[in-house]
Design an enzyme around this catalytic site. Structure first.
Site, PDB file in Angstrom:
ATOM      1  N   HIS A  58     -33.601 -75.484 -15.585  1.00 47.61           N
ATOM      2  CA  HIS A  58     -33.654 -74.601 -14.421  1.00 47.61           C
ATOM      3  C   HIS A  58     -33.022 -75.273 -13.205  1.00 47.61           C
ATOM      4  O   HIS A  58     -32.312 -74.629 -12.421  1.00 47.61           O
ATOM      5  CB  HIS A  58     -35.111 -74.221 -14.147  1.00 47.61           C
ATOM      6  N   GLU A  61     -29.293 -74.997 -13.500  1.00 46.92           N
ATOM      7  CA  GLU A  61     -28.844 -73.643 -13.143  1.00 46.92           C
ATOM      8  C   GLU A  61     -28.738 -73.491 -11.628  1.00 46.92           C
ATOM      9  O   GLU A  61     -27.776 -72.918 -11.104  1.00 46.92           O
ATOM     10  CB  GLU A  61     -29.820 -72.622 -13.725  1.00 46.92           C
ATOM     11  N   HIS A  62     -29.713 -74.026 -10.896  1.00 43.33           N
ATOM     12  CA  HIS A  62     -29.667 -73.982  -9.433  1.00 43.33           C
ATOM     13  C   HIS A  62     -28.494 -74.789  -8.892  1.00 43.33           C
ATOM     14  O   HIS A  62     -27.761 -74.328  -8.014  1.00 43.33           O
ATOM     15  CB  HIS A  62     -30.969 -74.548  -8.847  1.00 43.33           C
ATOM     16  N   GLU A 138     -40.392 -72.661  -4.970  1.00 44.56           N
ATOM     17  CA  GLU A 138     -40.453 -71.620  -6.015  1.00 44.56           C
ATOM     18  C   GLU A 138     -41.678 -71.824  -6.893  1.00 44.56           C
ATOM     19  O   GLU A 138     -42.356 -70.859  -7.274  1.00 44.56           O
ATOM     20  CB  GLU A 138     -39.174 -71.659  -6.854  1.00 44.56           C
TER      21      GLU A 138
END
Length: 427
Positions: A58, A61-62, A138
């Protein structure tokens, strides 16, 4: 009545190209639409992560949107807005997807943006320091979202000790210790040609196809990685949190995503808690007024899966609702659905699938997911035939397989009683 495929718009024919390095590209031309959606999918999700790099997929991806060799983060944002479409990405436990949707006239730029992001991100320590804070926020947001928190804790308990049990976002501790260099090395070792699928659906030109082929041809020919095995154990977990409602999940071991019974499971889920006429909604919400939200869900992975029931209600209402939910599930396992319920659910599921195929984004997703996870694309006609083949008898048989009392898993978040009290309520 069953849906008859001859009455539908003819199914677009897709073309598959497998490059010498193993990258698979799928092209589905739909000339009567004005846009197209391109997606790059790689079989690299949180399931492949070692514990000390929990959340790295993740994070990667960021970081892909923080800048590349030819674009700054600001340039990526400006170019994305300039096409008037959508450029985004997401990570799951099994894969990561980068995608872009644009009008045909803007598709060359959309393809250039998304392939640039995927192929050559600049992962710097300074950018990671900034983005790590975003991801930690997040995580905090999910902590404050009880519906997400209760299912995350369910997975953590059921798959304890396995990578499937760890959150996709990772842990705060692992992220704080993670370096930009580790993220870059993870990309180099895990984004492999053998686990990469590119799908393009909609209105596009031969030049758009050629651009994608040219971009992925240079990837090194490396085979896909094999995910670690998982073990599932029935678990009860409760997390006290001072919130207005209690959020509850009941779950049972279920099917992997490639099971031939997955169509039956979808019909079963629809009958039990998938629509407004479903048994749980009608009894728990409409007849008793015990909750606002209640639904069923199924999550499949390569070698395992979970079938669950989620609801949110007051601490007072749960004492009435939980025994009723257990009773309804038990009755369903013993007696199954009626023929009318099966017919109604079957048509609703088919309608949702077929209406979804009117979107180029949904079609791209279907192409890529099928190819990546199943190794083949399932046409709409075959999907309809598979749902039409679901019978009352097959739903009954699957319900008996899934709803085994000894396999029940439970997760709760809110102003809770002890776990032993929930065991009594569900007995």
């Amino acid at each position: 009545m069953h849906e008859t495929m001859p009455d539908l718009v003819p199914e677009p024919v897709y073309e598959k190209i497998t490059l010498p390095n193993g990258v698979r590209l799928l092209f589905e031309e739909i000339p009567h639409v004005r846009s197209a959606t391109v997606g790059i999918w790689v079989g690299c999700g949180s399931r492949l992560e070692p514990r000390h790099l929990s959340g790295v997929s993740h994070a990667l991806e960021h970081m892909a949107f923080k800048g590349t060799k030819k674009r700054t983060a600001e340039k990526i944002a400006a170019d994305s807005d300039a096409i008037g479409g959508q450029v985004n990405a997401f990570t799951t436990k099994e894969c990561t997807s980068y995608y872009a949707r644009a009008l045909r006239d803007h598709l060359p730029l959309a393809i250039d943006i998304i392939t640039d992001i995927f192929s050559s991100p600049l992962i710097t320590a300074q950018d990671w320091e900034t983005e790590r804070g975003v991801i930690l926020e997040e995580i905090g947001m999910y902590e404050d979202t009880p519906e997400d928190l209760v299912t995350e804790r369910l997975f953590g308990a059921v798959f304890r000790g396995c990578s499937l049990g760890r959150p996709i976002l990772g842990s705060a501790g692992a992220l704080r210790r993670m370096s930009a260099g580790q993220i870059a090395r993870y990309k180099d070792s895990h984004y492999r040609a053998g686990s990469t699928v590119v799908a393009l659906s909609g209105n596009f030109s031969p030049g758009d196809k050629a651009a994608l082929v040219d971009c992925f041809a240079p990837m090194a020919a490396e085979p896909a990685l094999t995910p670690p095995t998982s073990s599932l154990a029935p678990s009860f977990t409760v997390r006290r949190k001072d919130i207005e409602q209690n959020h509850l999940c009941l779950a049972w071991p279920s099917l992997p995503y490639n099971s031939p019974d997955r169509y039956t499971q979808q019909v079963l889920s629809n009958i039990l808690g998938g629509g407004v006429s479903s048994r749980l909604v009608q009894e728990i919400r409409e007849a008793r007024g015990l909750c606002y939200s209640i639904y069923t869900f199924a999550t499949g992975h390569e070698d395992t899966g979970l079938f669950g029931v989620y609801t949110a209600l007051s601490p007072e209402a749960e004492r009435k609702a939980l025994p009723l939910i257990a009773q309804l599930v038990g009755d369903f396992a013993r007696h199954g659905p009626t023929e009318d319920e099966v017919a109604r659910a079957r048509e609703q599921v088919k309608a949702n699938v077929l209406m979804g195929f009117e979107s180029t984004s949904a079609r791209m997703t279907h192409l890529a997911r099928c190819e990546l996870l199943l190794g083949k694309v399932i046409p709409a006609r075959e999907l309809v035939e598979a749902y039409d083949a679901v019978t009352r008898e097959s739903v009954c048989a699957l319900a008996r397989r899934i709803f085994v009392p000894e396999s029940l898993c439970f997760s709760a978040v809110g102003r809770l009683s002890a776990a032993s009290e929930y065991r009594k309520l569900l007995a």
